[in-house]
Design a protein around this motif. Sequence first.
Motif, mmCIF file in Angstrom:
data_model
loop_
_atom_site.group_PDB
_atom_site.id
_atom_site.type_symbol
_atom_site.label_atom_id
_atom_site.label_comp_id
_atom_site.label_asym_id
_atom_site.label_seq_id
_atom_site.Cartn_x
_atom_site.Cartn_y
_atom_site.Cartn_z
ATOM 1 N N GLN A 441 0.822 -1.210 0.000
ATOM 2 C CA GLN A 441 0.000 0.000 0.000
ATOM 3 C C GLN A 441 0.857 1.261 0.000
ATOM 4 O O GLN A 441 0.572 2.225 -0.724
ATOM 5 C CB GLN A 441 -0.934 -0.009 1.213
ATOM 6 C CG GLN A 441 -2.089 -0.986 1.101
ATOM 7 C CD GLN A 441 -3.004 -0.910 2.298
ATOM 8 O OE1 GLN A 441 -2.679 -0.319 3.327
ATOM 9 N NE2 GLN A 441 -4.174 -1.529 2.184
ATOM 10 N N LEU A 445 0.907 4.083 -2.803
ATOM 11 C CA LEU A 445 0.692 5.501 -2.521
ATOM 12 C C LEU A 445 1.870 6.339 -3.018
ATOM 13 O O LEU A 445 1.688 7.448 -3.547
ATOM 14 C CB LEU A 445 0.495 5.694 -1.006
ATOM 15 C CG LEU A 445 -0.811 5.178 -0.409
ATOM 16 C CD1 LEU A 445 -0.791 5.302 1.111
ATOM 17 C CD2 LEU A 445 -1.999 5.938 -0.984
ATOM 18 N N PHE A 448 1.568 6.611 -6.753
ATOM 19 C CA PHE A 448 0.490 7.525 -7.093
ATOM 20 C C PHE A 448 0.913 8.971 -6.866
ATOM 21 O O PHE A 448 0.620 9.870 -7.665
ATOM 22 C CB PHE A 448 -0.744 7.186 -6.253
ATOM 23 C CG PHE A 448 -1.889 8.147 -6.416
ATOM 24 C CD1 PHE A 448 -2.526 8.306 -7.636
ATOM 25 C CD2 PHE A 448 -2.315 8.916 -5.339
ATOM 26 C CE1 PHE A 448 -3.580 9.202 -7.776
ATOM 27 C CE2 PHE A 448 -3.355 9.814 -5.475
ATOM 28 C CZ PHE A 448 -3.996 9.956 -6.702
ATOM 29 N N ALA A 465 -7.258 7.784 -8.453
ATOM 30 C CA ALA A 465 -7.457 7.629 -7.012
ATOM 31 C C ALA A 465 -8.620 6.676 -6.725
ATOM 32 O O ALA A 465 -8.533 5.806 -5.838
ATOM 33 C CB ALA A 465 -7.699 8.981 -6.367
ATOM 34 N N ILE A 469 -8.358 2.999 -4.803
ATOM 35 C CA ILE A 469 -9.146 2.668 -3.613
ATOM 36 C C ILE A 469 -9.970 1.405 -3.841
ATOM 37 O O ILE A 469 -10.045 0.521 -2.985
ATOM 38 C CB ILE A 469 -10.048 3.851 -3.229
ATOM 39 C CG1 ILE A 469 -9.199 5.038 -2.770
ATOM 40 C CG2 ILE A 469 -11.036 3.459 -2.139
ATOM 41 C CD1 ILE A 469 -9.999 6.299 -2.503
ATOM 42 N N VAL A 595 -5.140 8.504 0.762
ATOM 43 C CA VAL A 595 -5.465 8.997 -0.587
ATOM 44 C C VAL A 595 -6.137 10.360 -0.492
ATOM 45 O O VAL A 595 -5.870 11.267 -1.305
ATOM 46 C CB VAL A 595 -6.360 7.980 -1.319
ATOM 47 C CG1 VAL A 595 -6.797 8.538 -2.665
ATOM 48 C CG2 VAL A 595 -5.623 6.655 -1.507
#
Length: 682
Positions: A441, A445, A448, A465, A469, A595
């Motif tokens: 994760q 992140l 991203f 996003a 999720i 996020v």
Amino acid sequence: MFLVSADWFVCLFFLLALVVVARLKKQLCVHGNSSYNNISGGLALLCLVSLGRLYWGLGMFEAMPFLSETVFYDLLSWIGIITGATFLVSGASSWLPIARKHHAYSKDSVRRLELLRKVEQLVGVETRLDTIFATSLEYMVEHFQLSAAAVFKYSSRHKHLVLEATAGAATEQSAVLASAKLSLDDIRSCDLGMWAETSMFSNDPVSKLGRPRQVCPITVGKRSVGCFVFWADKNTFGESDDRLTMQLAIDVIAHKINDDRMALRLEWMTSTETLRRRMEQSVDSDQSSRDIFRTLVKEITGTMPVDFCSLTMTTNRGRSALSYSCGKNGQVLVVKSPRMPGESTLTGTVLRNGIRYELGDVHSDNPSIATDIHYDGSIGSLVAQPILVDGHVRGVLILAAEAKQAYSENDLSCLDNLLSALSRFVHRELTICLIDRHVQQIDKLGKFFTSIGEFENPGQVFAEAARLIAEETSADIVRITTVDDKGLFLKSRALVCAQPYEAWVPGDGEMILSLMPLHREAISSREHLLTTSNDTESAISDIEARQMFAPGASASLIVPVSGESGTRAIISVGDMSGRDCLLSEESTITFVGAVANILGGVIELSVARQAAWRWVSTGAQDASSGTALNNRLKSSVTGILGSVDLIKAHWASSGDRQLGKYIAMLDRSARKMDTAVRESSE
């Protein structure tokens, strides 16, 4: 002269009688030596008295003191006559009918006690139960003159009575008797310590033996564990004393069985506890998961019949599975599946029901078992045991053997005692998977965050996003909306559905905020809101669910995207299938919140620049907006570092080096992000 002749005649009569009794000694000793001894002793004493009478009449005692006195001599004579007559009467009375019956009863009592003595001596010196059964049967057949006898003992593995020993004519029919599968119900009609004629074998092919005369259960405590079966004529067990003697002999054997069981139980508990401790030490060692599982299988195989072993665990919050399997060759196969076992499979059934399943015959009890586990078709029986972690079913252990009905009650009890060690191993593996997932994760992140500058417009950022999720939370619907300047409408920016749900508002539509009380509360409070299907007071309304998600939404997670200028967007995660636990997990809320923090920084920059993505393409950004973005990113990364520190503090006491490696990887990734943000701010 007449008296002297009479004395001679009496003396000769008793001497002749004594000679006749001596010649008839064999006949007189039929009921014992006491009759012969009393009769012969009485005749000998009377013969001596008569001989003394003859001598006294001839005057041979005149010169002897006392005996020459008439009174004294008469006294001695009458004492001898009375004593001799008493012995004679006592010996003759043994031949009366009542005396004969008493002798016969005494002889039978001694004979019965002899049987009990033999059985007690056998039980005292012999430890092998099969030898005790066989020898006891021989004693009973000889003692009661039985035509045939057999012993059956209940087998927890075969689930019926099995033949243990035979005697007499039953030896020739042992193959037929062994094929008779008798249950405990067949001897349950015989109450504790009672005898009864039985209909056992009435329909069985034992015509040469006929119907058994008697059946006596072997009772340990209050539970029948077997039975003695006897064949004889109708008069063999006519007396209750014979039945009582037989029952006492069997009770002696039952007591031996109970003592052996208690000793074996104590030894079994000690060995099982030692085995459990060794398994727990293996789980806590620094070995790899594959080696630990191989060691656990080896320990279990040394205690129970195991030809195949499989351990399936639920990972990623029950959405995927991790399976370890090991066969005869000792090779461990590890399979990571993105899906859980189906509900029709044995593993899936145990995971959902949490009930242990035992299949004594795989092919007859469950023909579709081949679709659940991998084996070569030689497996005859198996046991599927659920593994609990913190009160929830998190794994299924399958033990399989080639033999049918391979697992007894003792094996299942041993498995119950080893569940704590197996649960510890499952907890260890789930912890490793959880740390791996946190690391993934954080990496996602980070990717991203670093890829935001590559997007051409804000819509792509929102779409990415929402996709991220939905992928991490397995949510049914994820929607990201922005609030207009007047706070009257929500503009949908991105919509991701796991299935083609009939959403009222499309991915780029608008929603009336006044009809959505939960979203209005999230905007004003800037806090996360979680609703579940069981929470009737704060449940999402139907009109709000229809606008944001689709008809039938049962749970929702609402996360506001806030900044210095207020709440500018909302991330809404909806559940359509009643899986409230997926949204209420701390990892889900934390990830969606991370996020939201990244999106908050992007929106703050967009508001400050009035051109949301020009800074991405040109690289020029306003100093104040750049400072706001950097502050926002620093805040997000600081939150991630804080979460990492919490994880390190939580697992510091475990002492597991492998878990420490994963935590170190997590810490390095988070600090790289922090370094990148600080360098960009400079």
